[in-house]
Design an enzyme around this catalytic site. Structure first.
Site, PDB file in Angstrom:
ATOM      1  CG  HIS A 155      -1.700  -1.230   1.434  1.00  0.00           C
ATOM      2  ND1 HIS A 155      -2.962  -1.449   0.933  1.00  0.00           N
ATOM      3  CD2 HIS A 155      -1.347  -2.371   2.093  1.00  0.00           C
ATOM      4  CE1 HIS A 155      -3.371  -2.663   1.292  1.00  0.00           C
ATOM      5  NE2 HIS A 155      -2.411  -3.243   1.990  1.00  0.00           N
ATOM      6  CB  SER A 276      12.131  22.858 -14.895  1.00  0.00           C
ATOM      7  OG  SER A 276      11.332  24.029 -14.941  1.00  0.00           O
ATOM      8  CE  LYS A 282      10.891  19.511 -10.736  1.00  0.00           C
ATOM      9  NZ  LYS A 282       9.654  19.988 -11.394  1.00  0.00           N
ATOM     10  CD  GLU A 289       7.556  12.463 -15.264  1.00  0.00           C
ATOM     11  OE1 GLU A 289       6.666  13.176 -14.802  1.00  0.00           O
ATOM     12  OE2 GLU A 289       8.666  12.923 -15.622  1.00  0.00           O
TER      13      GLU A 289
END
Ligand code: ARG
Length: 462
Positions: A155, A276, A282, A289
């Site tokens: 979980h 970024s 970043k 992704e």
């Protein structure tokens, strides 16, 4: 000019041509299409339908067409609706009227089924090679880390300590199943439809078995109606690709979480991250992704094909043409994704100190219960008492391992003076020594088994 225009007076509607022409994507089948045609010319000569001289003229012309494609010199003409018509049109230009004999007894229906199977067999082999390399990268990264402990989750909540190697290996085994599924798919793909004609079979005495063998097929389709209709192999390929995509996506999701600075357990190699345009600090895990995103696309492809197939009446229907773009795109996606993921794994830098720092003594609560079980308590009661200990630590605002033997004996005299020996992450992991467990010895055995699997399915033994 079309190859089938004899009975028509009016030209095909422009919109139907735009929707129906497949040359824009099925040109990718040119090698398979030409190999099938050379083999078929041989079968026609073997059956006495054409002379050996005609067979050689056709084969020579076909090789020239293939050479033009290979060199990027093939010129498409306005009437080339698909790869079959394009090749035959060009063959005619090269060898003259004898080109008109090649299609004797053959249909584009058995032809496209043959081409697609040959293409899929190569795509399967490529996927298997990519899976094998990624699987090997995971094992190599895992091997030195059987004692590098990190929190194991259920979980996504801290559950019990495991090792970095054990976590990595949990993403190895799904790949072995993917590899085996593709091997299974290949068995059903390597069945030749050639010689099934349009739907009813071939009226000339061609040797379908020899024809199949010359193209590398292992068997011959036994029913001509099924032979031109069967796209199960494409559906299987797409499912296998989709499930592989799901596995890659789940791994990617873990990597995204573990590389987040709040975790800091892993660092992705720079070539697999992006910056970024606004926030200079970043380091985005784009590679992971995009993997997660591409898996959605793979799922879409299998859904598309199953929907195409479900309503088609017996034998060939034009709808079947919709199998190609999903197949090509899935194979193209895997050809990029699998090596990307292998590169990512080889770039991963674990941070064992951050992993260990993330271990919470509360993750030893099960060990506390197991301690009582070893002293004769039923597990349910042991679980309850360990729960009391967790509550007591929480109430005092301290970690579980801050409780002394006296504190625990205040909860129950079933806890002995030696109970605090339980508060040891390495000991906890070492206890899980049954096959498949997180104990270093068990994970070393697991890695040994994994290496045997890799060796047994080396690069070219599917
Ligand atoms: N482009 C077609 C396909 O991909 C080839 C077979 C066409 N056959 C026919 N009878 N129109 O399925």
């Amino acid at each position: 000019m079309t190859l089938w225009g004899g009975r028509f007076e009016q030209p095909t509607a422009d919109l139907l041509r735009q929707l129906g022409d497949s040359i824009g994507f099925d040109w990718q089948l040119y090698r398979q299409d030409i190999a099938g045609s050379i083999a078929y010319a041989g079968a026609l000569a073997g059956a006495g339908v054409i002379t050996p001289g005609e067979r050689d003229a056709l084969a020579g012309g076909l090789r020239q067409v293939r050479d033009e494609f290979d060199r990027g010199a093939f010129e498409f003409a306005p009437g080339d609706e698909d790869i079959h018509t394009a090749v035959e049109r060009r063959l005619h230009e090269i060898v003259g009227p004898v080109a008109g004999k090649l299609h004797t007894g053959r249909s584009r229906n058995d032809q496209i089924a043959t081409d697609t199977r040959l293409w899929a067999l190569e795509a399967i082999a490529a996927a298997q090679a990519g899976i094998h390399d990624l699987a090997a990268a995971l094992v190599d990264l895992a091997a030195p880390h059987t004692e590098t402990l990190m929190p194991g989750f259920t979980h996504l909540q801290p559950a019990q300590p495991v090792s970095f190697a054990h976590w990595l290996m949990s993403h190895f085994w799904p790949l072995t199943r993917d590899h085996d599924r593709f091997a299974d798919c290949a068995r059903r793909t390597a069945v030749s439809p050639l010689g099934a004609g349009a739907l009813a079979g071939n009226p000339y005495p061609i040797d379908r078995a020899a024809l199949a063998k010359s193209l590398g097929f292992a068997a011959v389709a036994q029913n001509s109606l099924d032979a031109v209709a069967d796209r199960d192999f494409v559906a299987e390929y797409l499912f296998d690709a989709a499930l592989l995509g799901v596995h890659l996506s789940r791994f990617a999701e873990d990597v995204i979480i573990y590389t987040n600075p709040a975790f800091g357990w892993l660092r992705l190699g720079e070539p697999y991250t992006t910056g970024s345009s606004l926030m200079p600090q970043k380091r985005n895990p784009d590679s992971m992704e995009i993997t997660r995103g591409k898996s959605a696309r793979l799922i879409g492809h299998v859904t598309t094909l199953l929907a195409v197939l479900k309503g088609t009446p017996t034998s060939y229907d034009k709808d079947l043409q919709e199998d190609k773009e999903p197949l090509f795109d899935a194979a193209h996606t895997l050809r990029l994704l699998l090596p990307l993921m292998a590169g990512v794994v080889r770039s991963l830098e674990p941070n064992p100190a951050r992993m260990r720092a993330a271990l919470d003594p509360a993750m030893l609560a099960t060990d506390l219960a197991d301690y009582l079980v070893a002293r004769g308590a039923p597990f349910r009661r042991a679980h309850e008492l360990a729960g009391h200990a967790v509550r007591a630590a929480e109430a005092r605002g301290v970690a579980l391992d801050a409780l002394t033997a006296a504190d625990l004996r205040a909860i129950s005299l079933e806890f002995g003076d030696d109970v605090t020996a339980v508060f040891d992450f390495d000991r906890s992991v070492a206890q899980r020594a049954a096959i498949g467990g997180a104990a270093p010895a068990a994970v070393r055995a697991q890695i040994e088994a994994a290496r045997e699997w890799l060796a047994a399915r080396g690069a070219d033994s599917a």
